[in-house]
Write a protein that holds these residues in place. Structure first.
Motif, PDB file in Angstrom:
ATOM      1  N   ILE A   1      -1.628   2.156  -2.684  1.00  0.00           N
ATOM      2  CA  ILE A   1      -2.685   1.129  -2.985  1.00  0.00           C
ATOM      3  C   ILE A   1      -3.356   0.900  -1.662  1.00  0.00           C
ATOM      4  O   ILE A   1      -4.497   0.820  -1.501  1.00  0.00           O
ATOM      5  CB  ILE A   1      -1.940  -0.053  -3.659  1.00  0.00           C
ATOM      6  N   ASP A   2      -2.604   0.516  -0.605  1.00  0.00           N
ATOM      7  CA  ASP A   2      -3.048   0.027   0.645  1.00  0.00           C
ATOM      8  C   ASP A   2      -4.098   1.032   1.336  1.00  0.00           C
ATOM      9  O   ASP A   2      -5.118   1.057   1.922  1.00  0.00           O
ATOM     10  CB  ASP A   2      -2.008  -0.224   1.414  1.00  0.00           C
ATOM     11  N   ALA A   3      -3.606   2.303   1.148  1.00  0.00           N
ATOM     12  CA  ALA A   3      -4.183   3.746   1.892  1.00  0.00           C
ATOM     13  C   ALA A   3      -5.628   3.464   0.841  1.00  0.00           C
ATOM     14  O   ALA A   3      -6.942   3.799   1.447  1.00  0.00           O
ATOM     15  CB  ALA A   3      -3.414   4.925   1.497  1.00  0.00           C
ATOM     16  N   ALA A   4      -5.488   3.570  -0.532  1.00  0.00           N
ATOM     17  CA  ALA A   4      -6.740   3.761  -1.205  1.00  0.00           C
ATOM     18  C   ALA A   4      -7.862   2.613  -1.083  1.00  0.00           C
ATOM     19  O   ALA A   4      -8.904   2.537  -1.029  1.00  0.00           O
ATOM     20  CB  ALA A   4      -6.326   3.763  -2.917  1.00  0.00           C
ATOM     21  N   GLU A   5      -7.489   1.354  -0.777  1.00  0.00           N
ATOM     22  CA  GLU A   5      -8.142   0.441  -0.367  1.00  0.00           C
ATOM     23  C   GLU A   5      -8.572   0.089   0.844  1.00  0.00           C
ATOM     24  O   GLU A   5      -9.439  -0.746   1.170  1.00  0.00           O
ATOM     25  CB  GLU A   5      -7.296  -1.090  -0.922  1.00  0.00           C
ATOM     26  N   GLY A   6      -7.866   0.708   1.819  1.00  0.00           N
ATOM     27  CA  GLY A   6      -8.194   0.704   3.185  1.00  0.00           C
ATOM     28  C   GLY A   6      -7.733  -0.626   3.899  1.00  0.00           C
ATOM     29  O   GLY A   6      -8.233  -0.821   5.255  1.00  0.00           O
TER      30      GLY A   6
END
Length: 150
Positions: free
Chosen positions: A99-104
């Motif tokens: 999630i953190d990677a997708a959201e930046g």
């Protein structure tokens, strides 16, 4: 194979993700979740599968095409561990990292009590069962929007 599409996403999953609208809920479940019986009660009405993937791998693939809702705090959730609701096991940490990677940026999931999660899943748009065998590998994603080109 298609260019730009994660090959872990099969045609049935892609079709469901495309058909979902803003605010619709997607469930990603582990192998122990009652996925088939709950999926029959969802909008889609049938179970989707990503059998050979962990929950983290499935989440990473799904989030490569699915925007998460930015208007609400419960854009994503994890099933709480019974008797230890604040504990985050490795399977949940892996999905949080996706999630953190997708959201930046870091954007923590909310925790959802086990039976409340079952109820939420019944009203979801769709359920995807993964090959995840670790306990508490069940997650909720709420679809967001893609803005117009500027």
């Amino acid at each position: 194979m298609l260019k730009g599409i994660d090959p872990r996403l099969n045609a049935d999953v892609l079709g469901a993700l495309r058909a979902m609208g803003h605010g619709d809920v997607l469930i990603i479940s582990d192998t122990n979740f009652p996925s088939d019986s709950i999926a029959r009660q969802t909008v889609l009405g049938e179970l989707l599968r990503m059998d050979n993937l962990t929950a983290g791998e499935a989440a990473e693939a799904v989030l490569s095409v699915l925007p998460l809702d930015t208007f609400i705090d419960d854009f994503a959730g994890r099933m709480e561990i019974v008797g230890s609701p604040d504990e985050v096991p490795p399977v949940q940490a892996e999905v949080q990292a996706a999630i953190d990677a997708a959201e930046g940026k870091p954007r923590p999931m909310v925790s959802i009590e086990r039976f409340a999660f079952y109820d939420l899943a019944k009203s979801a748009y769709a359920v995807i069962q993964t090959g995840e065998r670790r306990f508490y590998g069940c997650f909720m994603f709420r679809k967001g929007v893609i803005g117009p080109d500027e």
